[in-house]
Design a protein around this motif. Structure first.
Motif, PDB file in Angstrom:
ATOM      1  N   UNK A 130      18.248 -30.398 -46.907  1.00  0.00           N
ATOM      2  CA  UNK A 130      18.752 -29.340 -46.045  1.00  0.00           C
ATOM      3  C   UNK A 130      17.590 -28.625 -45.377  1.00  0.00           C
ATOM      4  N   UNK A 131      17.917 -27.709 -44.466  1.00  0.00           N
ATOM      5  CA  UNK A 131      16.871 -27.088 -43.649  1.00  0.00           C
ATOM      6  C   UNK A 131      17.306 -25.705 -43.175  1.00  0.00           C
ATOM      7  N   UNK A 132      16.326 -24.838 -43.016  1.00  0.00           N
ATOM      8  CA  UNK A 132      16.551 -23.541 -42.375  1.00  0.00           C
ATOM      9  C   UNK A 132      15.925 -23.660 -40.986  1.00  0.00           C
ATOM     10  N   UNK A 133      16.739 -23.508 -39.958  1.00  0.00           N
ATOM     11  CA  UNK A 133      16.254 -23.630 -38.579  1.00  0.00           C
ATOM     12  C   UNK A 133      16.372 -22.265 -37.911  1.00  0.00           C
ATOM     13  N   UNK A 134      15.249 -21.746 -37.423  1.00  0.00           N
ATOM     14  CA  UNK A 134      15.298 -20.435 -36.785  1.00  0.00           C
ATOM     15  C   UNK A 134      15.011 -20.534 -35.294  1.00  0.00           C
ATOM     16  N   UNK A 135      15.734 -19.723 -34.519  1.00  0.00           N
ATOM     17  CA  UNK A 135      15.528 -19.749 -33.074  1.00  0.00           C
ATOM     18  C   UNK A 135      16.399 -18.746 -32.359  1.00  0.00           C
ATOM     19  N   UNK A 136      16.900 -19.162 -31.187  1.00  0.00           N
ATOM     20  CA  UNK A 136      17.708 -18.265 -30.373  1.00  0.00           C
ATOM     21  C   UNK A 136      19.053 -18.865 -29.988  1.00  0.00           C
ATOM     22  N   UNK A 137      19.170 -20.188 -30.103  1.00  0.00           N
ATOM     23  CA  UNK A 137      20.441 -20.837 -29.724  1.00  0.00           C
ATOM     24  C   UNK A 137      20.831 -21.893 -30.750  1.00  0.00           C
ATOM     25  N   UNK A 138      20.401 -21.701 -32.006  1.00  0.00           N
ATOM     26  CA  UNK A 138      20.642 -22.742 -33.016  1.00  0.00           C
ATOM     27  C   UNK A 138      22.119 -22.802 -33.394  1.00  0.00           C
ATOM     28  N   UNK A 139      22.698 -21.641 -33.739  1.00  0.00           N
ATOM     29  CA  UNK A 139      24.105 -21.609 -34.140  1.00  0.00           C
ATOM     30  C   UNK A 139      25.078 -21.910 -33.016  1.00  0.00           C
ATOM     31  N   UNK A 140      24.663 -21.614 -31.772  1.00  0.00           N
ATOM     32  CA  UNK A 140      25.571 -21.819 -30.639  1.00  0.00           C
ATOM     33  C   UNK A 140      25.444 -23.206 -30.024  1.00  0.00           C
TER      34      UNK A 140
END
Length: 228
Positions: A130-140
């Motif tokens: 698994x992974x933690x992905x951080x940004x500005x449009x990851x969930x959308x």
């Protein structure tokens, strides 16, 4: 699953700069044994490449034409996240004010977003635990099927104070203006703007310590894993 192995969990953490995204994401990934990806670094890396190669940042067509050229490799170990462009370590150079001031313009180009999004999806798909992905449009946009989506917020004042603390000797007022300008650019771009997903959990970090934010996210991941 056999052996009681925890299923891989994909966590998307979005939000504007200065909300504690990177510190939180790295710590959560380390604590839970997950991979970690800083997507902002990837956009900074392609911006650094454009600047280094004399591409006109004000010309989206020129940017689009070369978006596929640089080879960007992201290391996903939360204890030592690395980033290289064409084999060169760019972890330092991508944090300069020059790159920071140009990253919104480069990131707004659809061909750049398509290229980097593809890279992000392949890294997420290959993360075994698994992974933690951080940004500005990851969930959308990037990982709309993420197991857990978190949107971090904080007041502009708190974000500027944190950022100027990171940028040694930076003036809080000018940092605040730069943050607001960048957020406005990223929120209003046509392709994958900075936005909160409908199913994201919003966490306001203004009054919280970093340890409290980390604890909150770790708890949310635990709850998601329990029902998977």
């Amino acid at each position: 699953m056999e052996n009681g192995a925890a299923q891989p969990v994909i966590v998307a953490i979005d939000g504007p700069s200065g909300t504690g995204k990177s510190s939180t994401s790295k710590a959560v990934a380390a604590q839970l044994g997950l991979s970690y990806l800083d997507t902002g670094a990837q956009y900074r890396a392609i911006t650094w490449w454009m600047v280094s190669n004399g591409i006109d940042i004000d010309d989206p067509t020129a940017i689009a034409a070369v978006a596929g050229k640089p080879e960007i490799v992201s290391g996903t170990d939360p204890a030592d996240p690395t980033i290289t462009v064409d084999g060169t370590d760019v972890a330092g150079p991508i944090r300069t004010p020059e790159v920071t001031s140009k990253v919104s313009a480069v990131s707004a180009v659809p061909e750049v977003r398509a290229r980097i999004t593809e890279l992000q999806r392949s890294l997420a798909a290959s993360a075994e635990r698994g992974i933690v992905v951080e940004g500005r449009d990851i969930g959308t946009t990037v990982l709309p099927d993420a197991d857990l989506k978190i949107f971090l917020t904080a007041s502009a004042e708190a974000r500027a104070a944190r950022r100027s603390g990171e940028l040694k000797g930076a003036d809080v007022q000018s940092t605040r203006e730069a943050l607001i300008k960048r957020d406005a650019a990223d929120s209003s771009r046509k392709t994958s703007p900075l936005a909160k997903a409908d199913d994201a959990v919003e966490v306001d970090t203004t009054e919280l310590t970093l340890a409290q934010v980390i604890e909150c996210v770790v708890t949310l991941v635990g709850e998601k894993r329990a029902v998977k």
